[in-house]
Write an enzyme that holds these catalytic residues in place. Structure first.
Site, PDB file in Angstrom:
ATOM      1  N   LYS A   1       0.736  -1.331  -0.149  1.00  0.00           N
ATOM      2  CA  LYS A   1      -0.189  -0.175  -0.036  1.00  0.00           C
ATOM      3  C   LYS A   1       0.896   1.318   0.139  1.00  0.00           C
ATOM      4  O   LYS A   1       0.634   2.118  -0.828  1.00  0.00           O
ATOM      5  CB  LYS A   1      -0.997   0.086   1.354  1.00  0.00           C
ATOM      6  CG  LYS A   1      -1.954  -1.108   1.346  1.00  0.00           C
ATOM      7  CD  LYS A   1      -2.931  -0.925   2.626  1.00  0.00           C
ATOM      8  CE  LYS A   1      -2.226  -1.044   3.882  1.00  0.00           C
ATOM      9  NZ  LYS A   1      -1.549  -2.235   4.295  1.00  0.00           N
TER      10      LYS A   1
ATOM     11  N   ARG B   1      -8.540   0.964  10.077  1.00  0.00           N
ATOM     12  CA  ARG B   1      -8.222  -0.419  10.332  1.00  0.00           C
ATOM     13  C   ARG B   1      -9.248  -1.125  10.973  1.00  0.00           C
ATOM     14  O   ARG B   1      -8.890  -2.468  11.117  1.00  0.00           O
ATOM     15  CB  ARG B   1      -7.019  -0.425  10.982  1.00  0.00           C
ATOM     16  CG  ARG B   1      -5.827  -0.822   9.977  1.00  0.00           C
ATOM     17  CD  ARG B   1      -4.612  -0.422  10.987  1.00  0.00           C
ATOM     18  NE  ARG B   1      -3.459  -1.299  10.851  1.00  0.00           N
ATOM     19  CZ  ARG B   1      -2.431  -0.630  10.161  1.00  0.00           C
ATOM     20  NH1 ARG B   1      -2.587   0.607   9.680  1.00  0.00           N
ATOM     21  NH2 ARG B   1      -1.186  -1.324  10.328  1.00  0.00           N
TER      22      ARG B   1
ATOM     23  N   ARG C   1      11.599  -5.885   4.127  1.00  0.00           N
ATOM     24  CA  ARG C   1      11.326  -4.501   3.786  1.00  0.00           C
ATOM     25  C   ARG C   1      12.159  -3.615   4.646  1.00  0.00           C
ATOM     26  O   ARG C   1      12.597  -4.058   5.660  1.00  0.00           O
ATOM     27  CB  ARG C   1       9.849  -4.210   4.390  1.00  0.00           C
ATOM     28  CG  ARG C   1       9.411  -2.729   4.193  1.00  0.00           C
ATOM     29  CD  ARG C   1       8.189  -2.385   4.429  1.00  0.00           C
ATOM     30  NE  ARG C   1       7.398  -2.723   5.746  1.00  0.00           N
ATOM     31  CZ  ARG C   1       6.126  -2.446   5.768  1.00  0.00           C
ATOM     32  NH1 ARG C   1       5.357  -2.058   4.857  1.00  0.00           N
ATOM     33  NH2 ARG C   1       5.724  -2.651   7.035  1.00  0.00           N
TER      34      ARG C   1
ATOM     35  N   ARG D   1      11.832  -1.811  10.431  1.00  0.00           N
ATOM     36  CA  ARG D   1      10.957  -1.381  11.582  1.00  0.00           C
ATOM     37  C   ARG D   1      10.946  -2.481  12.264  1.00  0.00           C
ATOM     38  O   ARG D   1      10.789  -3.895  12.007  1.00  0.00           O
ATOM     39  CB  ARG D   1       9.640  -1.346  10.865  1.00  0.00           C
ATOM     40  CG  ARG D   1       9.525   0.137  10.149  1.00  0.00           C
ATOM     41  CD  ARG D   1       8.244   0.402   9.401  1.00  0.00           C
ATOM     42  NE  ARG D   1       6.984  -0.447   9.800  1.00  0.00           N
ATOM     43  CZ  ARG D   1       5.783  -0.369   9.384  1.00  0.00           C
ATOM     44  NH1 ARG D   1       5.658   0.034   8.210  1.00  0.00           N
ATOM     45  NH2 ARG D   1       4.764  -0.823   9.841  1.00  0.00           N
TER      46      ARG D   1
ATOM     47  N   ARG E   1       0.449  -9.083  13.290  1.00  0.00           N
ATOM     48  CA  ARG E   1      -0.158  -8.353  12.702  1.00  0.00           C
ATOM     49  C   ARG E   1      -1.040  -8.845  11.482  1.00  0.00           C
ATOM     50  O   ARG E   1      -2.118  -8.234  11.248  1.00  0.00           O
ATOM     51  CB  ARG E   1       0.876  -7.488  11.969  1.00  0.00           C
ATOM     52  CG  ARG E   1       1.552  -6.567  12.921  1.00  0.00           C
ATOM     53  CD  ARG E   1       2.950  -6.014  12.526  1.00  0.00           C
ATOM     54  NE  ARG E   1       2.373  -4.978  11.399  1.00  0.00           N
ATOM     55  CZ  ARG E   1       3.427  -4.460  10.260  1.00  0.00           C
ATOM     56  NH1 ARG E   1       4.552  -5.236  10.213  1.00  0.00           N
ATOM     57  NH2 ARG E   1       3.272  -3.578   9.507  1.00  0.00           N
TER      58      ARG E   1
HETATM   59  P1  AMP Z   1       1.529   0.669   9.412  1.00  0.00           P
HETATM   60  O1  AMP Z   1       2.677   1.600   9.076  1.00  0.00           O
HETATM   61  O2  AMP Z   1       0.290   1.175   8.801  1.00  0.00           O
HETATM   62  O3  AMP Z   1       1.923  -0.551   9.356  1.00  0.00           O
HETATM   63  O4  AMP Z   1       1.303   0.887  10.960  1.00  0.00           O
HETATM   64  C1  AMP Z   1       2.044   0.671  11.858  1.00  0.00           C
HETATM   65  C2  AMP Z   1       1.437   0.485  13.382  1.00  0.00           C
HETATM   66  O5  AMP Z   1       1.107   1.632  13.675  1.00  0.00           O
HETATM   67  C3  AMP Z   1       0.358  -0.370  13.397  1.00  0.00           C
HETATM   68  O6  AMP Z   1       0.734  -2.202  13.695  1.00  0.00           O
HETATM   69  C4  AMP Z   1      -0.419  -0.029  14.548  1.00  0.00           C
HETATM   70  O7  AMP Z   1       0.190  -0.418  15.825  1.00  0.00           O
HETATM   71  C5  AMP Z   1      -0.252   1.384  14.180  1.00  0.00           C
HETATM   72  N1  AMP Z   1      -1.508   1.910  13.394  1.00  0.00           N
HETATM   73  C6  AMP Z   1      -1.298   2.313  12.207  1.00  0.00           C
HETATM   74  N2  AMP Z   1      -2.408   2.754  11.608  1.00  0.00           N
HETATM   75  C7  AMP Z   1      -3.338   2.404  12.715  1.00  0.00           C
HETATM   76  C8  AMP Z   1      -4.668   2.435  12.630  1.00  0.00           C
HETATM   77  N3  AMP Z   1      -5.596   3.092  11.494  1.00  0.00           N
HETATM   78  N4  AMP Z   1      -5.367   2.000  13.911  1.00  0.00           N
HETATM   79  C9  AMP Z   1      -4.483   1.459  14.866  1.00  0.00           C
HETATM   80  N5  AMP Z   1      -3.576   1.436  14.895  1.00  0.00           N
HETATM   81  C10 AMP Z   1      -2.694   1.896  13.749  1.00  0.00           C
END
Ligand code: AMP
Length: 214
Positions: free
Chosen positions: A13, A88, A127, A160, A171
């Site tokens: 994404k 989410r 990644r 990360r 996840r």
């Molecule tokens: P991402 O970079 O989108 O994979 O997000 C990394 C982490 O940030 C996730 O595993 C969550 O802990 C937190 N996070 C990001 N977006 C959300 C969301 N919309 N709702 C809840 N937690 C989020």
């Protein structure tokens, strides 16, 4: 144009959002990036989010909705953007629908990226992300020209914490349980466009574009 990107972590994404933003002059709003920045700067938001993020858990809906409302609905908010990583959960999607109604606005397209989970684990483990400009690389399919260094800004590349093997499975489970139901939630809008995300970033981009430019 206002887009939502849906799909499991690691499906691409962020990479696709970066490409779309470049071509269509949109702003990428990645809630994960906003949270990581907050954690780095030790803001109150970052302090609250950190414990959830390192375990690969979701940050509470109320925190996320407040963050998104502040980002999308203020005088300097972008008019054309991609929401990457939000909503989410169903409560987040319901909250977002309510916010758009209150502001007499709407989402135009919901892009749903699909790929099988073995490919996703492989992609996430490989990644690497630029600490400075957030460009995403993949050590196998999209490596940087110089190991450990960003092609665009010479920033340092890092893995990360939540891209480590132990956290990835968690996840993915959370995605299936909490985020996948959004496909049903949005199905009646007629705005969901599916993208098969198994190919290279450029191949997937061609499919993504086709869903937007008809
Ligand atoms: P991402 O970079 O989108 O994979 O997000 C990394 C982490 O940030 C996730 O595993 C969550 O802990 C937190 N996070 C990001 N977006 C959300 C969301 N919309 N709702 C809840 N937690 C989020």
């Amino acid at each position: 144009m206002k887009l939502i990107m849906l799909g499991p972590p690691g499906v691409g994404k962020g990479t696709q959002a970066q490409k779309l933003c470049k071509e269509f002059d949109m702003k990428q709003i990645s809630t994960g990036d906003i949270l990581r920045e907050a954690v780095k700067n030790k803001t109150p938001l970052g302090e609250e989010a950190n414990s959830y993020m390192t375990l690969g858990k979701l940050v509470p809906d109320s925190v996320m909705l407040g963050l998104v409302e502040n980002t999308l609905f203020n005088d300097n908010a972008p008019t054309s953007y991609i929401l990457d990583g939000f909503p989410r959960t169903v409560p987040q999607a319901e909250g977002l629908t309510k916010l758009f109604k209150e502001h007499n606005d709407e989402i135009d397209i919901i892009l749903l990226f699909e790929a099988d989970s073995s490919m996703i684990v492989e992609r996430l483990s490989a990644r690497r992300t630029c600490k400075d400009c957030k460009t995403v690389y993949n050590l196998i399919s999209m490596p940087p020209k110089t190991e450990g260094v960003c092609d665009h800004c010479n920033g340092e590349l890092y893995q990360r914490d939540d891209d480590k093997k132990e956290t990835i499975q968690n996840r993915l489970k959370i995605y299936t349980k909490q985020t996948e139901p959004l496909v049903d939630y949005y199905s009646t809008t007629g705005k969901v466009k599916r993208v098969e995300a198994a190919g290279s970033p450029n191949e997937v981009y061609q499919l993504t574009r086709k869903q937007i430019v008809k």
